[in-house]
Design a protein around this motif. Structure first.
Motif, PDB file in Angstrom:
ATOM      1  N   GLY A  40       0.800  -1.215   0.000  1.00  0.00           N
ATOM      2  CA  GLY A  40       0.000   0.000   0.000  1.00  0.00           C
ATOM      3  C   GLY A  40       0.832   1.264   0.000  1.00  0.00           C
ATOM      4  O   GLY A  40       2.057   1.239  -0.129  1.00  0.00           O
ATOM      5  N   VAL A  41       0.148   2.357   0.179  1.00  0.00           N
ATOM      6  CA  VAL A  41       0.765   3.681   0.138  1.00  0.00           C
ATOM      7  C   VAL A  41       0.846   4.218   1.561  1.00  0.00           C
ATOM      8  O   VAL A  41      -0.102   4.115   2.322  1.00  0.00           O
ATOM      9  CB  VAL A  41      -0.073   4.635  -0.744  1.00  0.00           C
ATOM     10  CG1 VAL A  41       0.550   6.022  -0.799  1.00  0.00           C
ATOM     11  CG2 VAL A  41      -0.248   4.058  -2.145  1.00  0.00           C
ATOM     12  N   GLN A  42       1.991   4.793   1.909  1.00  0.00           N
ATOM     13  CA  GLN A  42       2.164   5.429   3.217  1.00  0.00           C
ATOM     14  C   GLN A  42       2.119   6.935   3.000  1.00  0.00           C
ATOM     15  O   GLN A  42       2.818   7.451   2.129  1.00  0.00           O
ATOM     16  CB  GLN A  42       3.493   5.023   3.840  1.00  0.00           C
ATOM     17  CG  GLN A  42       3.591   3.547   4.100  1.00  0.00           C
ATOM     18  CD  GLN A  42       4.981   3.151   4.571  1.00  0.00           C
ATOM     19  OE1 GLN A  42       5.976   3.639   4.078  1.00  0.00           O
ATOM     20  NE2 GLN A  42       5.026   2.269   5.549  1.00  0.00           N
ATOM     21  N   CYS A  43       1.303   7.628   3.784  1.00  0.00           N
ATOM     22  CA  CYS A  43       1.115   9.060   3.602  1.00  0.00           C
ATOM     23  C   CYS A  43       1.403   9.842   4.875  1.00  0.00           C
ATOM     24  O   CYS A  43       1.171   9.344   5.980  1.00  0.00           O
ATOM     25  CB  CYS A  43      -0.315   9.351   3.158  1.00  0.00           C
ATOM     26  SG  CYS A  43      -0.675   8.699   1.521  1.00  0.00           S
ATOM     27  N   ALA A  44       1.897  11.050   4.684  1.00  0.00           N
ATOM     28  CA  ALA A  44       2.099  12.003   5.770  1.00  0.00           C
ATOM     29  C   ALA A  44       1.965  13.405   5.182  1.00  0.00           C
ATOM     30  O   ALA A  44       2.732  13.778   4.292  1.00  0.00           O
ATOM     31  CB  ALA A  44       3.475  11.823   6.406  1.00  0.00           C
ATOM     32  N   GLN A  45       0.975  14.118   5.641  1.00  0.00           N
ATOM     33  CA  GLN A  45       0.668  15.476   5.178  1.00  0.00           C
ATOM     34  C   GLN A  45       0.554  15.485   3.651  1.00  0.00           C
ATOM     35  O   GLN A  45      -0.368  14.881   3.121  1.00  0.00           O
ATOM     36  CB  GLN A  45       1.683  16.464   5.720  1.00  0.00           C
ATOM     37  CG  GLN A  45       1.637  16.575   7.236  1.00  0.00           C
ATOM     38  CD  GLN A  45       2.764  17.409   7.823  1.00  0.00           C
ATOM     39  OE1 GLN A  45       3.739  17.738   7.163  1.00  0.00           O
ATOM     40  NE2 GLN A  45       2.629  17.732   9.092  1.00  0.00           N
ATOM     41  N   THR A  46       1.433  16.144   2.934  1.00  0.00           N
ATOM     42  CA  THR A  46       1.330  16.239   1.474  1.00  0.00           C
ATOM     43  C   THR A  46       2.297  15.302   0.758  1.00  0.00           C
ATOM     44  O   THR A  46       2.617  15.497  -0.410  1.00  0.00           O
ATOM     45  CB  THR A  46       1.584  17.685   1.002  1.00  0.00           C
ATOM     46  OG1 THR A  46       2.895  18.082   1.434  1.00  0.00           O
ATOM     47  CG2 THR A  46       0.534  18.634   1.550  1.00  0.00           C
ATOM     48  N   TRP A  47       2.764  14.272   1.459  1.00  0.00           N
ATOM     49  CA  TRP A  47       3.723  13.330   0.897  1.00  0.00           C
ATOM     50  C   TRP A  47       3.140  11.923   0.912  1.00  0.00           C
ATOM     51  O   TRP A  47       2.394  11.556   1.814  1.00  0.00           O
ATOM     52  CB  TRP A  47       5.029  13.358   1.693  1.00  0.00           C
ATOM     53  CG  TRP A  47       5.736  14.669   1.582  1.00  0.00           C
ATOM     54  CD1 TRP A  47       5.614  15.732   2.433  1.00  0.00           C
ATOM     55  CD2 TRP A  47       6.626  15.077   0.566  1.00  0.00           C
ATOM     56  NE1 TRP A  47       6.397  16.778   1.999  1.00  0.00           N
ATOM     57  CE2 TRP A  47       7.032  16.396   0.846  1.00  0.00           C
ATOM     58  CE3 TRP A  47       7.138  14.456  -0.581  1.00  0.00           C
ATOM     59  CZ2 TRP A  47       7.918  17.103   0.036  1.00  0.00           C
ATOM     60  CZ3 TRP A  47       8.022  15.165  -1.378  1.00  0.00           C
ATOM     61  CH2 TRP A  47       8.397  16.473  -1.072  1.00  0.00           C
ATOM     62  N   ALA A  48       3.524  11.127  -0.083  1.00  0.00           N
ATOM     63  CA  ALA A  48       3.116   9.732  -0.160  1.00  0.00           C
ATOM     64  C   ALA A  48       4.292   8.923  -0.683  1.00  0.00           C
ATOM     65  O   ALA A  48       5.055   9.391  -1.532  1.00  0.00           O
ATOM     66  CB  ALA A  48       1.916   9.575  -1.094  1.00  0.00           C
ATOM     67  N   ALA A  49       4.446   7.722  -0.160  1.00  0.00           N
ATOM     68  CA  ALA A  49       5.508   6.824  -0.623  1.00  0.00           C
ATOM     69  C   ALA A  49       4.920   5.444  -0.854  1.00  0.00           C
ATOM     70  O   ALA A  49       4.047   4.993  -0.115  1.00  0.00           O
ATOM     71  CB  ALA A  49       6.636   6.759   0.400  1.00  0.00           C
ATOM     72  N   ALA A  50       5.415   4.777  -1.884  1.00  0.00           N
ATOM     73  CA  ALA A  50       4.987   3.416  -2.194  1.00  0.00           C
ATOM     74  C   ALA A  50       6.220   2.593  -2.525  1.00  0.00           C
ATOM     75  O   ALA A  50       7.106   3.044  -3.253  1.00  0.00           O
ATOM     76  CB  ALA A  50       4.014   3.417  -3.370  1.00  0.00           C
ATOM     77  N   GLU A  51       6.254   1.386  -1.979  1.00  0.00           N
ATOM     78  CA  GLU A  51       7.385   0.499  -2.226  1.00  0.00           C
ATOM     79  C   GLU A  51       7.263  -0.126  -3.614  1.00  0.00           C
ATOM     80  O   GLU A  51       6.179  -0.502  -4.046  1.00  0.00           O
ATOM     81  CB  GLU A  51       7.421  -0.594  -1.160  1.00  0.00           C
ATOM     82  CG  GLU A  51       8.695  -1.386  -1.167  1.00  0.00           C
ATOM     83  CD  GLU A  51       8.803  -2.292   0.048  1.00  0.00           C
ATOM     84  OE1 GLU A  51       9.427  -3.351  -0.101  1.00  0.00           O
ATOM     85  OE2 GLU A  51       8.277  -1.945   1.116  1.00  0.00           O
ATOM     86  N   VAL A  52       8.408  -0.222  -4.296  1.00  0.00           N
ATOM     87  CA  VAL A  52       8.461  -0.796  -5.633  1.00  0.00           C
ATOM     88  C   VAL A  52       9.361  -2.026  -5.585  1.00  0.00           C
ATOM     89  O   VAL A  52      10.466  -1.971  -5.057  1.00  0.00           O
ATOM     90  CB  VAL A  52       9.002   0.233  -6.656  1.00  0.00           C
ATOM     91  CG1 VAL A  52       9.168  -0.402  -8.028  1.00  0.00           C
ATOM     92  CG2 VAL A  52       8.082   1.438  -6.734  1.00  0.00           C
TER      93      VAL A  52
END
Length: 126
Positions: A69-81
């Motif tokens: 899934g996607v990890q979010c914090a404020q205006t940032w998002a990260a997804a593992e590839v």
């Protein structure tokens, strides 16, 4: 007389079943979905889905977004590839009101202070 009493008792039982069933159905239809992501804070964007982020970048043919899934914090998002060579990497995305979500960087973790985050995030070192 006995027949009327039996009918009245049966009708009362049916009414109770419908009343209880209707109350349960109403409560179930108005509860929040536990699988839904939490709502964004006021002034913050909703956390995007993997599909949304996948539309923003073209991964090499043998790479894919992980199902974590996607990890979010404020205006940032990260997804593992995932990469066939191993050593997963994360893609970092940033949201601005005028452009929406955009690809920012790839790596394993970032410094929260440099991203302007005021709280720790799962994809940050601090």
């Amino acid at each position: 007389m006995q027949r009327r009493a039996t009918l009245a008792t049966g009708a009362a039982a049916v009414a109770v079943v419908f009343a209880v069933g209707g109350t349960v159905a109403f409560a179930v239809s108005h509860r929040s979905d536990p699988s839904a992501p939490p709502a964004a804070a006021p002034g913050q964007p909703d956390c995007p889905s993997i599909e949304t982020l996948g539309d923003l970048v073209e991964l090499p043919s043998d790479w894919s977004f992980a199902s974590t899934g996607v990890q979010c914090a404020q205006t940032w998002a990260a997804a593992e590839v995932r990469r066939p060579a191993g050593g997963n990497v994360r893609y970092l995305f940033h949201y601005t009101p005028d452009t929406g979500w955009r690809y920012q960087d790839q790596g394993t973790e970032w410094d929260c202070a440099e991203l302007g985050l005021t709280r720790p995030a799962p994809f940050c070192t601090s």
